[in-house]
Design an enzyme around this catalytic site. Structure first.
Site, mmCIF file in Angstrom:
data_model
loop_
_atom_site.group_PDB
_atom_site.id
_atom_site.type_symbol
_atom_site.label_atom_id
_atom_site.label_comp_id
_atom_site.label_asym_id
_atom_site.label_seq_id
_atom_site.Cartn_x
_atom_site.Cartn_y
_atom_site.Cartn_z
ATOM 1 N N ASP A 8 0.839 -1.199 0.000
ATOM 2 C CA ASP A 8 0.000 0.000 0.000
ATOM 3 C C ASP A 8 0.878 1.255 0.000
ATOM 4 O O ASP A 8 0.824 2.054 0.924
ATOM 5 C CB ASP A 8 -0.956 0.007 1.204
ATOM 6 C CG ASP A 8 -0.223 0.007 2.546
ATOM 7 O OD1 ASP A 8 0.944 -0.462 2.602
ATOM 8 O OD2 ASP A 8 -0.802 0.488 3.548
ATOM 9 N N ASP A 13 6.900 1.124 1.956
ATOM 10 C CA ASP A 13 6.530 0.129 0.943
ATOM 11 C C ASP A 13 7.355 0.331 -0.328
ATOM 12 O O ASP A 13 7.749 -0.640 -0.978
ATOM 13 C CB ASP A 13 5.052 0.253 0.544
ATOM 14 C CG ASP A 13 4.093 0.094 1.692
ATOM 15 O OD1 ASP A 13 3.493 -0.969 1.827
ATOM 16 O OD2 ASP A 13 3.934 1.072 2.444
ATOM 17 N N ASN A 37 -2.159 2.850 3.590
ATOM 18 C CA ASN A 37 -1.541 4.149 3.835
ATOM 19 C C ASN A 37 -2.311 5.269 3.140
ATOM 20 O O ASN A 37 -2.321 6.403 3.598
ATOM 21 C CB ASN A 37 -0.091 4.148 3.363
ATOM 22 C CG ASN A 37 0.800 3.326 4.277
ATOM 23 O OD1 ASN A 37 0.596 3.289 5.477
ATOM 24 N ND2 ASN A 37 1.778 2.666 3.693
ATOM 25 N N THR A 120 2.883 -5.961 2.981
ATOM 26 C CA THR A 120 3.376 -4.813 3.732
ATOM 27 C C THR A 120 2.289 -3.786 4.021
ATOM 28 O O THR A 120 2.586 -2.676 4.449
ATOM 29 C CB THR A 120 4.543 -4.136 2.975
ATOM 30 O OG1 THR A 120 4.078 -3.667 1.704
ATOM 31 C CG2 THR A 120 5.700 -5.103 2.773
ATOM 32 N N PHE A 161 -0.614 -0.125 12.737
ATOM 33 C CA PHE A 161 -1.518 0.357 11.702
ATOM 34 C C PHE A 161 -2.046 -0.740 10.784
ATOM 35 O O PHE A 161 -3.259 -0.822 10.529
ATOM 36 C CB PHE A 161 -0.834 1.445 10.855
ATOM 37 C CG PHE A 161 -1.689 1.915 9.710
ATOM 38 C CD1 PHE A 161 -2.661 2.873 9.903
ATOM 39 C CD2 PHE A 161 -1.552 1.369 8.437
ATOM 40 C CE1 PHE A 161 -3.484 3.300 8.866
ATOM 41 C CE2 PHE A 161 -2.351 1.779 7.380
ATOM 42 C CZ PHE A 161 -3.324 2.746 7.599
ATOM 43 N N ASN A 162 -1.176 -1.575 10.211
ATOM 44 C CA ASN A 162 -1.626 -2.554 9.217
ATOM 45 C C ASN A 162 -2.657 -3.519 9.786
ATOM 46 O O ASN A 162 -3.606 -3.907 9.098
ATOM 47 C CB ASN A 162 -0.436 -3.354 8.667
ATOM 48 C CG ASN A 162 0.398 -2.559 7.690
ATOM 49 O OD1 ASN A 162 -0.047 -1.554 7.143
ATOM 50 N ND2 ASN A 162 1.621 -3.014 7.469
ATOM 51 N N HIS A 234 10.085 0.057 8.220
ATOM 52 C CA HIS A 234 9.213 -1.067 8.551
ATOM 53 C C HIS A 234 9.168 -2.127 7.443
ATOM 54 O O HIS A 234 9.586 -3.272 7.630
ATOM 55 C CB HIS A 234 7.781 -0.574 8.792
ATOM 56 C CG HIS A 234 7.641 0.465 9.837
ATOM 57 N ND1 HIS A 234 7.825 0.197 11.171
ATOM 58 C CD2 HIS A 234 7.313 1.781 9.748
ATOM 59 C CE1 HIS A 234 7.617 1.306 11.866
ATOM 60 N NE2 HIS A 234 7.306 2.281 11.027
ATOM 61 N N ASP A 235 8.615 -1.752 6.307
ATOM 62 C CA ASP A 235 8.265 -2.726 5.275
ATOM 63 C C ASP A 235 9.457 -3.423 4.617
ATOM 64 O O ASP A 235 9.365 -4.614 4.292
ATOM 65 C CB ASP A 235 7.379 -2.067 4.215
ATOM 66 C CG ASP A 235 6.042 -1.629 4.779
ATOM 67 O OD1 ASP A 235 5.627 -2.186 5.817
ATOM 68 O OD2 ASP A 235 5.407 -0.733 4.202
#
Length: 307
Positions: A8, A13, A37, A120, A161-162, A234-235
């Site tokens: 996203d 990402d 996102n 992700t 969040f995800n 993160h991703d």
């Protein structure tokens, strides 16, 4: 290996996508997009724009435009209204594929016996794959996902969040029986991008200046929202795990997804002490060798001009 990246984009990402594309050994076959996102039309555009920036020829398939049950959640405070703000991105050239993301996933898994799915963003597309094509799930190597947290969240005190964006989908994925690798916030916050890494990216060339601008925006948002100096990658941790699992420490745990709690919706409840007695359903990444992480990161990023 044949890899599908469900994403996203989203600043982090974008880097996961580029590292995966640069790593020929991973066999990235296609990119699928989901609302997260930002809205689906933005994330689908952003994925294609990032690929176009480096002339990477990969198909992009749009997926679900909203969560399974809950109202849509996006993150403009972190990623901007477009989902990928902070840089002067070139005009998008490629069209979106006509095939739906979930259909592409199913067709790819049907075709190959070694498919790994990296997710992700929110797990909506992945959950729909499991619900709509349960006969194919046993063929998946694994689902490597960025999501959740053991000790803390980033959208509520306990929810990442995800997972928060579609906790019902996450619950389906974790209960599917497919081998799951969970990349939580506890891990991703060990690979903070500082000005040093941003400057190094910028020094790689003109196209990389765009990437460094994206990180500057991302870093500024994290400073404003969380008070953090630097920003977690993160991703990309999902892709880096596939490239070099030996630089990560992990352990298998049972992970439940909270979907009913007033204060805890979207929490990944990681059973560290096996108090539930339930069988482990996820390999959870716990630590990473930061220096080696960034060494591999730059090795892969520097290949992009030749992709």
């Amino acid at each position: 290996m044949h890899l599908i990246l469900d994403c996203d984009p989203g600043h982090d990402d974008a880097f996961a996508l580029l590292i995966a594309a640069a790593s020929k050994e991973l066999g990235l076959t296609g990119v699928t997009t989901v609302a997260g996102n930002s809205y689906l039309h933005n994330t689908s555009r952003n994925a294609r724009t990032i690929l176009d920036l480096f002339d990477i020829d990969l198909p992009v398939f749009a997926g679900r435009e909203k969560p399974l049950l809950r109202n849509i959640v996006i993150a403009p405070d972190i990623h901007g209204q477009s989902g990928l703000e902070g840089a002067n991105l070139p005009a998008m050239k490629r069209p979106i594929e006509k095939t739906n993301a979930v259909q592409f996933m199913a067709e790819t898994i049907e075709k190959y016996d070694d498919v790994t799915l990296v997710a992700t963003g929110p797990l909506t597309n992945v959950a729909l794959l499991i619900l709509m094509h349960p006969h194919l799930i046993h063929k998946l190597n694994s689902i490597v996902l960025m999501g959740g947290g053991i000790a803390f969240g980033n959208v509520t005190p306990v929810s990442e969040f995800n997972i928060f964006a579609d906790a019902e989908a996450a619950k389906i994925v974790f209960e599917s029986g497919v081998p799951v690798v969970m990349v939580p916030l506890d891990l991703t916050h060990q690979v903070i991008v500082t000005d040093e890494e941003i400057f190094r990216i910028r020094s790689l060339g003109q196209k990389f200046e765009i990437l460094s601008d994206l990180l500057i925006f991302f870093k500024s948002a994290y400073k404003k929202v969380f008070g953090i100096e630097g920003v977690p990658l993160h991703d990309p941790c999902t892709v880096m795990y596939l490239l070099s699992p030996e630089i990560f420490e992990s352990k298998e745990y049972h992970v439940d997804i909270e979907t009913k709690g007033e204060l805890t919706y979207g929490q990944t409840v990681v059973d560290l002490w096996n108090t539930s007695g339930k069988k482990a359903n996820a390999r959870v990444l716990l630590s990473v060798k930061r220096e080696r992480f960034f060494q591999i990161f730059f090795e892969k990023i520097s290949l992009l001009e030749g992709v």
